[in-house]
Design an enzyme around this catalytic site. Structure first.
Site, mmCIF file in Angstrom:
data_model
loop_
_atom_site.group_PDB
_atom_site.id
_atom_site.type_symbol
_atom_site.label_atom_id
_atom_site.label_comp_id
_atom_site.label_asym_id
_atom_site.label_seq_id
_atom_site.Cartn_x
_atom_site.Cartn_y
_atom_site.Cartn_z
ATOM 1 N N GLU A 1 -8.919 -9.994 3.220
ATOM 2 C CA GLU A 1 -9.291 -8.611 2.912
ATOM 3 C C GLU A 1 -10.626 -8.565 2.180
ATOM 4 O OE1 GLU A 1 -6.204 -6.163 1.238
ATOM 5 O OE2 GLU A 1 -7.602 -4.565 0.714
ATOM 6 N N SER B 1 0.847 -1.197 0.000
ATOM 7 C CA SER B 1 0.000 0.000 0.000
ATOM 8 C C SER B 1 0.882 1.247 0.000
ATOM 9 C CB SER B 1 -0.922 0.000 1.230
ATOM 10 O OG SER B 1 -0.175 -0.292 2.398
HETATM 11 O O1 KIV Z 1 -0.387 -3.446 1.529
HETATM 12 C C1 KIV Z 1 -1.008 -3.443 2.616
HETATM 13 O O2 KIV Z 1 -0.994 -2.476 3.387
HETATM 14 C C2 KIV Z 1 -1.760 -4.641 2.946
HETATM 15 C C3 KIV Z 1 -2.652 -4.596 4.156
HETATM 16 C C4 KIV Z 1 -3.853 -3.804 3.860
HETATM 17 C C5 KIV Z 1 -2.991 -5.940 4.651
HETATM 18 O O3 KIV Z 1 -1.668 -5.614 2.266
#
Ligand code: KIV
Length: 288
Positions: free
Chosen positions: A190, A55
């Site tokens: 998720e 992310s």
């Molecule tokens: O990339 C991320 O932050 C994630 C989390 C939301 C689990 O995969």
């Protein structure tokens, strides 16, 4: 929460400790972090697991999805987070393209996160039991990730709830079982219906960590920028904003800009060798 009452984990969190959390009837707390100061904050706030998520691509690097972030970019941030973490378990997300070209590539890239950056485990998205097994075989603990896997955004057609309907539900349950059998130590779920997450949690021994997966997982994770109100481009219903730091930051930054424009910053007390007598002079004389 009162400043003094923060609870950073008092013991070093290990993979076996995380795996045994369901047996201890203890809920796991995971938060993302992308730099040194964020890592210190989330650990001091009591995160058992600190995830450097891909992310990063969206909330830090400003991309519209997670696909373009590279291993080198991830490593840069995992190293910074490592410097801020003492006791929480540090998990590095393997970005899109780093585990898709076969066992050799997967192992080599994952080892960089362990050897160069000091991560204790990696996370991989999707139903990939062979990949999980290959990593576990070389002593790298794997956190798996099913449901809405943002690296599959083009295949999924967007960020939407997964596992609805009989077929997708059965498929997700089978995938979860396979991944556990392959040796993953935990599973992120998720954006799946809460009752499906509850069923997965009940059938697996390893802990599930939910994000948009309802209350019956063994733990929960949120993205740092979402929970602090720093990200306002997307607001999925599963995000609870515990603060509005985005507006607080805008207020503070504008106050600084206004103070500079009106000559209110810095004050004599914020300057060396008291320049108060200079304040009466036209500004061009000070600089000129
Ligand atoms: O990339 C991320 O932050 C994630 C989390 C939301 C689990 O995969």
């Amino acid at each position: 929460m009162d400043e003094k009452s923060y609870e950073k984990p008092s013991r070093r969190v290990s993979v076996p400790w995380v795996m045994n959390a369901p047996a201890r009837n203890e809920r796991l707390v995971m938060m993302t972090a992308y730099d040194f100061s964020q890592a210190r904050l989330v650990e001091q706030a009591g995160a058992d697991i600190v995830l450097v998520g891909d992310s990063l691509a969206m909330v830090v690097l400003g991309h519209t999805d997670t696909l373009s972030v590279t291993v080198d970019e991830m490593l840069h941030h995992v190293k910074a987070v490592k410097r801020g973490v003492e006791n929480s378990l540090l998990v590095a997300d393997m970005p899109y393209g780093s585990f898709h070209l076969g066992r050799r590539q997967t192992v080599a890239e994952a080892m960089r996160f362990i050897k160069e950056a000091g991560a204790q485990a990696v996370k991989i998205e999707g139903r990939r039991p062979e990949t999980v097994a290959a990593l576990v075989d070389v002593e790298i603990p794997v956190m798996a990730h099913l449901g809405l896997t943002p690296q599959s955004i083009h295949k999924l057609g967007g960020f939407r709830v997964q596992g609805r309907g009989d077929g997708p539900r059965t498929e997700l349950l089978e995938a979860a079982r396979e991944i556990e059998a392959a040796g993953a130590f935990s599973l992120v779920l998720e954006c799946v219906p809460a009752d499906l997450a509850r069923e997965v949690t009940a059938v697996l021994e390893i802990p599930t960590i939910g994000i948009g997966a309802g209350p019956n997982c063994d733990g929960q994770v949120l993205v740092f920028h979402d929970l602090l109100g720093l990200e306002d481009r997307l607001s999925p219903r599963f995000v609870r904003r515990y603060a509005e730091l985005g507006s607080d930051a805008r207020r503070a930054l504008s106050a600084f800009a206004e103070d500079v424009r009106h000559g209110r910053f810095p004050s004599p007390a914020e300057s060396y060798d008291d320049p108060e007598h200079l304040r009466a002079e036209p500004i061009r004389k000070i600089y000129g």
